[in-house]
Design a protein around this motif. Structure first.
Motif, PDB file in Angstrom:
ATOM      1  N   ARG A   1       3.817   5.829  -5.494  1.00 21.44           N
ATOM      2  CA  ARG A   1       3.983   5.734  -6.950  1.00 21.44           C
ATOM      3  C   ARG A   1       2.865   6.478  -7.679  1.00 21.44           C
ATOM      4  O   ARG A   1       3.103   7.186  -8.661  1.00 21.44           O
ATOM      5  N   VAL A   2       1.647   6.351  -7.198  1.00 19.85           N
ATOM      6  CA  VAL A   2       0.511   7.003  -7.846  1.00 19.85           C
ATOM      7  C   VAL A   2       0.661   8.519  -7.799  1.00 19.85           C
ATOM      8  O   VAL A   2       0.377   9.220  -8.779  1.00 19.85           O
ATOM      9  N   PHE A   3       1.115   9.037  -6.662  1.00 20.78           N
ATOM     10  CA  PHE A   3       1.192  10.488  -6.480  1.00 20.78           C
ATOM     11  C   PHE A   3       2.615  11.018  -6.650  1.00 20.78           C
ATOM     12  O   PHE A   3       3.024  11.961  -5.983  1.00 20.78           O
ATOM     13  N   ARG A   4       3.361  10.416  -7.580  1.00 21.56           N
ATOM     14  CA  ARG A   4       4.723  10.865  -7.849  1.00 21.56           C
ATOM     15  C   ARG A   4       4.684  12.088  -8.778  1.00 21.56           C
ATOM     16  O   ARG A   4       3.650  12.433  -9.330  1.00 21.56           O
TER      17      ARG A   4
ATOM     18  N   TYR B   1       2.622   1.706  -3.391  1.00 17.22           N
ATOM     19  CA  TYR B   1       1.636   2.050  -4.427  1.00 17.22           C
ATOM     20  C   TYR B   1       1.183   3.499  -4.304  1.00 17.22           C
ATOM     21  O   TYR B   1       1.080   4.217  -5.302  1.00 17.22           O
ATOM     22  N   SER B   2       0.919   3.947  -3.077  1.00 18.59           N
ATOM     23  CA  SER B   2       0.429   5.312  -2.887  1.00 18.59           C
ATOM     24  C   SER B   2       1.477   6.334  -3.297  1.00 18.59           C
ATOM     25  O   SER B   2       1.155   7.356  -3.931  1.00 18.59           O
TER      26      SER B   2
ATOM     27  N   TYR C   1       0.829  -1.204   0.000  1.00 11.75           N
ATOM     28  CA  TYR C   1       0.000   0.000   0.000  1.00 11.75           C
ATOM     29  C   TYR C   1       0.862   1.252   0.000  1.00 11.75           C
ATOM     30  O   TYR C   1       0.601   2.217  -0.734  1.00 11.75           O
TER      31      TYR C   1
END
Length: 339
Positions: free
Chosen positions: A326-329, A323-324, A320
């Motif tokens: 990576r999504v908000f990079r 992933y979080s 988690y």
């Protein structure tokens, strides 16, 4: 045959150190961003600073909860001894972090209203107090706790010493450096330029603190001094200060040359080396200088039961978290918002 009574506490110590390290990395830079509000007065740029951490900040403290759970379930002797020794800074830290979280959300809700300034101040002060208390607790653990027959035997202010205060300010400076280098990586324009300037000053302040703490720590207890000065220990510990100096050079060079990600990674390296240095000093004590890991650990059957649960939950938490982030990079600008 494997001696579980010996090796399980070692495995759990590694898990605990990993949880603390990840917490320091993840929550350190967002606490640092809160403290950097003191030198950034433009409301728009403050919004950008908060927006860089808005999608992920509240998940960072999961690792603090994991560390507390490990202490309570696996090392109950250490939990029962350290908690009364550090009641005041722990309670103050938790109150600061709670108020900081409330201020984070209410600052967005009161945007443009008179209350915005109050919540901005709350976010800044809560971040600073939380960071200082964490450093003071760390310093208090390293300097040692008075123990009689396995129980805390000191006073409520034993933790408050010049050494713990130095550690508190060192952690504040370090977190602010993490925050500045994070913003160098994640922002653009004038804010990024300002962060490069702040990061250079904070790097100088942190290296002074690292040197001071590194000289002071071995003088606290004889086993610490032997760990750092006797042969063949010296062969294994000598790379730590060398790597600190090397990373410092890379950090300053990266800031001057306009690198974005490199300074943040160098700052993280400094923290890992500092934590490694503390680990080298106090190992294998759970409550320095009296109680070892094996003195304070729960029965092997209890440790094994908890290890099974941790083996299931830890990959989920890691997945988690990765992933979080990576999504908000990517870079954040004033056009991006938090709702």
């Amino acid at each position: 045959m494997i001696d579980l009574a010996y090796w399980l506490p070692v495995v759990w110590a590694v898990i605990l150190i990993a949880a603390i390290s990840i917490y320091v990395v993840l929550d350190g830079f967002d606490l640092g961003i809160g403290m950097l509000f003191a030198v950034e007065h433009d409301s728009g740029r403050r919004d950008v600073m908060m927006n860089t951490i808005a999608p992920v900040w509240d998940g960072n403290e999961t690792w603090m909860v994991l560390g507390g759970a490990v202490m309570y379930g696996v090392f109950p002797g250490a939990y029962a001894t350290l908690l009364p020794a550090f009641y005041l800074p722990i309670v103050l830290m938790l109150l600061a972090l709670i108020f900081r979280g409330v201020a984070f959300e209410f600052r967005v809700m009161t945007k443009g209203a008179k209350q915005e300034r109050l919540w901005t101040m709350g976010f800044m002060v809560g971040s600073g107090i939380g960071a200082f208390c964490q450093g003071a607790i760390l310093g208090g653990v390293i300097q040692g706790v008075k123990v009689t027959e396995g129980a805390f035997a000191g006073g409520p202010l034993d933790w408050l010493t010049p050494f713990s205060i130095l550690c508190g300010f060192a952690v504040m400076c370090g977190y602010a450096l993490l925050g500045a280098t994070w913003l160098v990586w994640r922002t653009t324009g004038q804010l990024e330029d300002s962060c490069r300037h702040w990061a250079r000053r904070l790097a100088f302040g942190l290296i002074v603190c690292i040197v001071a703490v590194s000289i002071w720590t071995p003088l606290l207890h004889a086993p610490y001094l032997r760990r750092w000065t006797e042969w063949p220990n010296l062969l294994f510990v000598a790379p730590v200060p060398v790597l600190v100096a090397v990373l410092g050079g890379f950090l300053v060079a990266g800031l001057r040359k306009g690198h974005s990600k490199g300074p943040f990674l160098c700052a993280l390296g400094w923290f890992f080396l500092c934590l490694s240095g503390f680990g080298i000093s106090i190992w294998p004590y759970a409550v320095p200088p009296a109680l070892t890991l094996w003195d304070v650990s729960s029965p092997p059957s209890s440790q094994m039961f908890q290890l099974v649960g941790t083996a299931i939950l830890l990959p989920i938490i890691l997945t988690y978290t990765i992933y979080s982030y990576r999504v908000f990079r990517g870079k954040v600008t004033e056009a991006d918002g938090y709702h």
